[in-house]
Design a protein around this motif. Structure first.
Motif, PDB file in Angstrom:
ATOM      1  N   SER A  48       0.832  -1.197   0.000  1.00 36.73           N
ATOM      2  CA  SER A  48       0.000   0.000   0.000  1.00 36.73           C
ATOM      3  C   SER A  48       0.869   1.250   0.000  1.00 36.73           C
ATOM      4  CB  SER A  48      -0.936   0.005   1.206  1.00 36.73           C
ATOM      5  OG  SER A  48      -1.854  -1.051   1.117  1.00 36.73           O
ATOM      6  N   ALA A  49       1.902   1.272   0.811  1.00 34.56           N
ATOM      7  CA  ALA A  49       2.799   2.427   0.869  1.00 34.56           C
ATOM      8  C   ALA A  49       3.536   2.592  -0.457  1.00 34.56           C
ATOM      9  CB  ALA A  49       3.789   2.269   2.021  1.00 34.56           C
ATOM     10  N   THR A  51       2.550   1.456  -3.415  1.00 30.04           N
ATOM     11  CA  THR A  51       1.566   1.836  -4.425  1.00 30.04           C
ATOM     12  C   THR A  51       1.226   3.308  -4.313  1.00 30.04           C
ATOM     13  OG1 THR A  51       0.651  -0.398  -4.402  1.00 30.04           O
ATOM     14  CG2 THR A  51      -0.735   1.326  -5.322  1.00 30.04           C
ATOM     15  N   ARG A  52       1.068   3.789  -3.098  1.00 32.23           N
ATOM     16  CA  ARG A  52       0.759   5.205  -2.881  1.00 32.23           C
ATOM     17  C   ARG A  52       1.895   6.081  -3.399  1.00 32.23           C
ATOM     18  NH1 ARG A  52      -2.994   8.749  -2.899  1.00 32.23           N
ATOM     19  NH2 ARG A  52      -4.157   8.261  -1.053  1.00 32.23           N
ATOM     20  N   ALA A  53       3.128   5.675  -3.140  1.00 33.70           N
ATOM     21  CA  ALA A  53       4.276   6.447  -3.614  1.00 33.70           C
ATOM     22  C   ALA A  53       4.318   6.474  -5.144  1.00 33.70           C
ATOM     23  CB  ALA A  53       5.574   5.865  -3.052  1.00 33.70           C
ATOM     24  N   TYR A  55       1.741   6.094  -7.180  1.00 33.30           N
ATOM     25  CA  TYR A  55       0.604   6.908  -7.617  1.00 33.30           C
ATOM     26  C   TYR A  55       0.942   8.389  -7.503  1.00 33.30           C
ATOM     27  CZ  TYR A  55      -3.898   9.264  -7.514  1.00 33.30           C
ATOM     28  OH  TYR A  55      -4.927  10.132  -7.746  1.00 33.30           O
ATOM     29  N   ASP A  56       1.498   8.793  -6.374  1.00 34.74           N
ATOM     30  CA  ASP A  56       1.861  10.198  -6.176  1.00 34.74           C
ATOM     31  C   ASP A  56       2.900  10.640  -7.203  1.00 34.74           C
ATOM     32  OD1 ASP A  56       0.099  10.373  -4.067  1.00 34.74           O
ATOM     33  OD2 ASP A  56       1.643  10.111  -2.513  1.00 34.74           O
ATOM     34  N   ARG A  59       1.183  10.940 -10.610  1.00 36.12           N
ATOM     35  CA  ARG A  59       0.307  12.106 -10.606  1.00 36.12           C
ATOM     36  C   ARG A  59       1.121  13.394 -10.757  1.00 36.12           C
ATOM     37  NH1 ARG A  59      -4.344  13.544  -6.175  1.00 36.12           N
ATOM     38  NH2 ARG A  59      -5.154  15.309  -7.326  1.00 36.12           N
TER      39      ARG A  59
END
Length: 98
Positions: A48-49, A51-53, A55-56, A59
């Motif tokens: 999750s961490a 994936t979030r990184a 994604y950010d 973006r």
């Protein structure tokens, strides 16, 4: 030969041993399930961490590309219009072949 009482005592001891082994096996299985669930949870948290990184990062890169494109269009409006027209002609030609 063993008497009836001795056989009953041995049978009772065997039953107690089986009950003890069953309880131990159940506890071992529960421990393994807990450990597996904890490991899975830790891996999901790590993903999750990560994936979030990602994604950010994607973006931010998308926003940067959008700003650069807007700047190029504003700096060169005639070239941008010509390029858009040419791309439209190419796409129309490809779609007409179908």
């Amino acid at each position: 030969m063993a008497s009836k009482e001795e056989l009953e005592e041995q049978l009772q001891t065997a039953r107690q041993d089986i009950a003890t082994l069953t309880a131990m096996a159940g506890e071992t299985a529960r421990d393994q399930v807990r450990n597996g669930a904890d490991q899975a949870r830790a891996q999901v948290d790590g993903l999750s961490a990560e994936t979030r990184a990602l994604y950010d990062s994607a973006r931010g890169e998308g926003a940067r590309l959008r700003r650069n494109t807007a700047e190029q269009v504003q700096s060169h409006p005639l070239a941008s219009t010509g390029l858009a027209f040419a791309a439209g002609v190419v796409v129309a030609g490809l779609l007409a072949r179908r």
